[in-house]
Design a protein around this motif. Sequence first.
Motif, PDB file in Angstrom:
ATOM      1  N   GLY A   1       0.804  -1.213   0.000  1.00  0.00           N
ATOM      2  CA  GLY A   1       0.000   0.000   0.000  1.00  0.00           C
ATOM      3  C   GLY A   1       0.839   1.266   0.000  1.00  0.00           C
TER       4      GLY A   1
ATOM      5  N   THR B   1      -6.589   2.535  -1.369  1.00  0.00           N
ATOM      6  CA  THR B   1      -6.781   1.085  -1.505  1.00  0.00           C
ATOM      7  C   THR B   1      -5.644   0.346  -0.808  1.00  0.00           C
ATOM      8  OG1 THR B   1      -5.597   1.049  -3.628  1.00  0.00           O
ATOM      9  CG2 THR B   1      -7.991   1.309  -3.709  1.00  0.00           C
ATOM     10  N   PHE B   2      -5.924  -0.884  -0.401  1.00  0.00           N
ATOM     11  CA  PHE B   2      -4.912  -1.717   0.240  1.00  0.00           C
ATOM     12  C   PHE B   2      -3.933  -2.243  -0.812  1.00  0.00           C
ATOM     13  CE2 PHE B   2      -7.110  -1.197   3.972  1.00  0.00           C
ATOM     14  CZ  PHE B   2      -6.728  -2.042   4.995  1.00  0.00           C
TER      15      PHE B   2
ATOM     16  N   THR C   1      -1.142  -7.060   1.404  1.00  0.00           N
ATOM     17  CA  THR C   1      -1.851  -6.784   2.656  1.00  0.00           C
ATOM     18  C   THR C   1      -3.352  -6.994   2.493  1.00  0.00           C
ATOM     19  OG1 THR C   1      -1.825  -4.439   2.029  1.00  0.00           O
ATOM     20  CG2 THR C   1      -0.122  -5.199   3.562  1.00  0.00           C
ATOM     21  N   GLY C   2      -3.900  -6.552   1.368  1.00  0.00           N
ATOM     22  CA  GLY C   2      -5.318  -6.762   1.125  1.00  0.00           C
ATOM     23  C   GLY C   2      -5.657  -8.233   0.962  1.00  0.00           C
TER      24      GLY C   2
ATOM     25  N   LYS D   1      -5.505  -9.919   4.363  1.00  0.00           N
ATOM     26  CA  LYS D   1      -6.620  -9.502   5.218  1.00  0.00           C
ATOM     27  C   LYS D   1      -7.868 -10.322   4.904  1.00  0.00           C
ATOM     28  CE  LYS D   1      -9.356  -5.475   6.597  1.00  0.00           C
ATOM     29  NZ  LYS D   1      -9.628  -4.035   6.365  1.00  0.00           N
TER      30      LYS D   1
ATOM     31  N   GLU E   1      -0.094  -2.349   6.690  1.00  0.00           N
ATOM     32  CA  GLU E   1      -0.670  -1.656   5.537  1.00  0.00           C
ATOM     33  C   GLU E   1      -0.320  -0.177   5.644  1.00  0.00           C
ATOM     34  OE1 GLU E   1      -2.413   0.023   2.468  1.00  0.00           O
ATOM     35  OE2 GLU E   1      -2.198  -2.157   2.670  1.00  0.00           O
TER      36      GLU E   1
ATOM     37  N   SER F   1      -1.290   2.503   4.059  1.00  0.00           N
ATOM     38  CA  SER F   1      -2.321   3.532   3.938  1.00  0.00           C
ATOM     39  C   SER F   1      -3.075   3.757   5.249  1.00  0.00           C
ATOM     40  CB  SER F   1      -3.314   3.156   2.836  1.00  0.00           C
ATOM     41  OG  SER F   1      -3.981   1.942   3.153  1.00  0.00           O
ATOM     42  N   THR F   2      -3.174   2.731   6.090  1.00  0.00           N
ATOM     43  CA  THR F   2      -3.941   2.852   7.340  1.00  0.00           C
ATOM     44  C   THR F   2      -3.118   2.585   8.592  1.00  0.00           C
ATOM     45  OG1 THR F   2      -4.622   0.525   7.263  1.00  0.00           O
ATOM     46  CG2 THR F   2      -6.034   2.130   6.133  1.00  0.00           C
TER      47      THR F   2
ATOM     48  N   GLN G   1      -2.593  -0.319   9.694  1.00  0.00           N
ATOM     49  CA  GLN G   1      -3.154  -1.532  10.287  1.00  0.00           C
ATOM     50  C   GLN G   1      -2.183  -2.699  10.160  1.00  0.00           C
ATOM     51  OE1 GLN G   1      -6.896  -2.674   8.567  1.00  0.00           O
ATOM     52  NE2 GLN G   1      -7.027  -4.605   9.693  1.00  0.00           N
TER      53      GLN G   1
END
Length: 422
Positions: free
Chosen positions: A198, A208-209, A213-214, A217, A251, A253-254, A256
Amino acid sequence: MKALLPALNRLMPVMMVVFLVLASLQAAASLHLSLASLTHFMEWCAPAFPVLMGGSSLLALAGLMFETRAERLARKGLRRRRGWMMDVLARLTNRTALEEMLARDQKETVIDAEELAAGLRARVIGQDQVCEDIAAQLRRRMALQVRGKPVGIFLLAGPPGTGKTYLAKQMARQLDRPLLHFDMTQMSSPHAATQLFGSPKGYVGSDTFGKLTGGLKEKPDAVVLLDEIEKAHPDVFKKFLTAWNDGHVTEASTGQQISTVRAIFVLTSNIATDALSEIADRLADDPDRMRAESVEALRQAGFAPEVLNRLDRIFVFRALTGLDVARVAALEIEAMIESYGLKVETGGIDASLLFEVMRRQSKMGAAASARDLVRSIEDMMSDSLISARQQGAKTVRVISGENGVSAEIANDTEAQRARVLR
């Protein structure tokens, strides 16, 4: 107020008795019943009072005990709370199957190593020892209940075209796990890490992830295949070290943290092909020494030391020789023909064609793979495959002649024979 709800729930039977008494008095007043008639009725029912009182007391006590025990078990997750109405899961899906899946997911996983090895050997040609070793490793590691890192981090090293990528795909299929496949040749720039992990906030793509990582998840138990890992940029390597050391990836972008403790990481590499092939041939009967020398050969060839130090096992693939080359070529030809919507007749691949593939493979050495040679065969026979499909054929045979390789319609029906004659 919330604390009073359990107490009020338990007092509900007493409240119902009070309500019934009040309702009875109101009914008597409405019917203008005299006190004398009520007294006469009560005297007539007097013999039944002890029985009714005892039964009511027992029911009230049983209900109180059941409610107390059910609430205690529900807190521990050992019992479902049931109601008078149908549960939404029972109405909309198969609740029993869902509960069985949940139970399988929560308990420790133990696989049959022999069955897994047999399934891999049946599909991966010429790498029986690797299939057995990796099945044994997976059985031991998947049985662990407490892990702070992924299930396994395995490197599959060896010449191209020996089945490294195919083994990883078959392993995911045999274990019934999703596959996350990444071509690391596309991760050779320092900014390529954003594709996997990300982009930081404020940068393009931060909404977007990342693909890794996406993917983890949504599918935490995936088999993560990192193809040709040696071609990735060092900055990408550094991102993976956290996933392998600490059991999570972040991640960007967040911020997380996404767990990797249920994932299996499989790395493939074509580096140090000649050295690894020599080691595999020389130390075939000494797997421990073979792995030690393989690590040293990879380190001398420039493989990132920080990655080598975090690998659980290194599996060396041996170059295909003899009939193994013919087996792989035959499977590749079959897959290529099926991609045209056709089937291969039983015994329908010309033996002379496979023999020619073996000779060319022997001359070109480890630099060529049976898959590459099959691509040249497809170039020669693609027109005849298209023609056979246009004529309505379902089964073909592959023949090798003076004019090259071509496909002929198999004589499986009289109708197809008539089309060929025309």
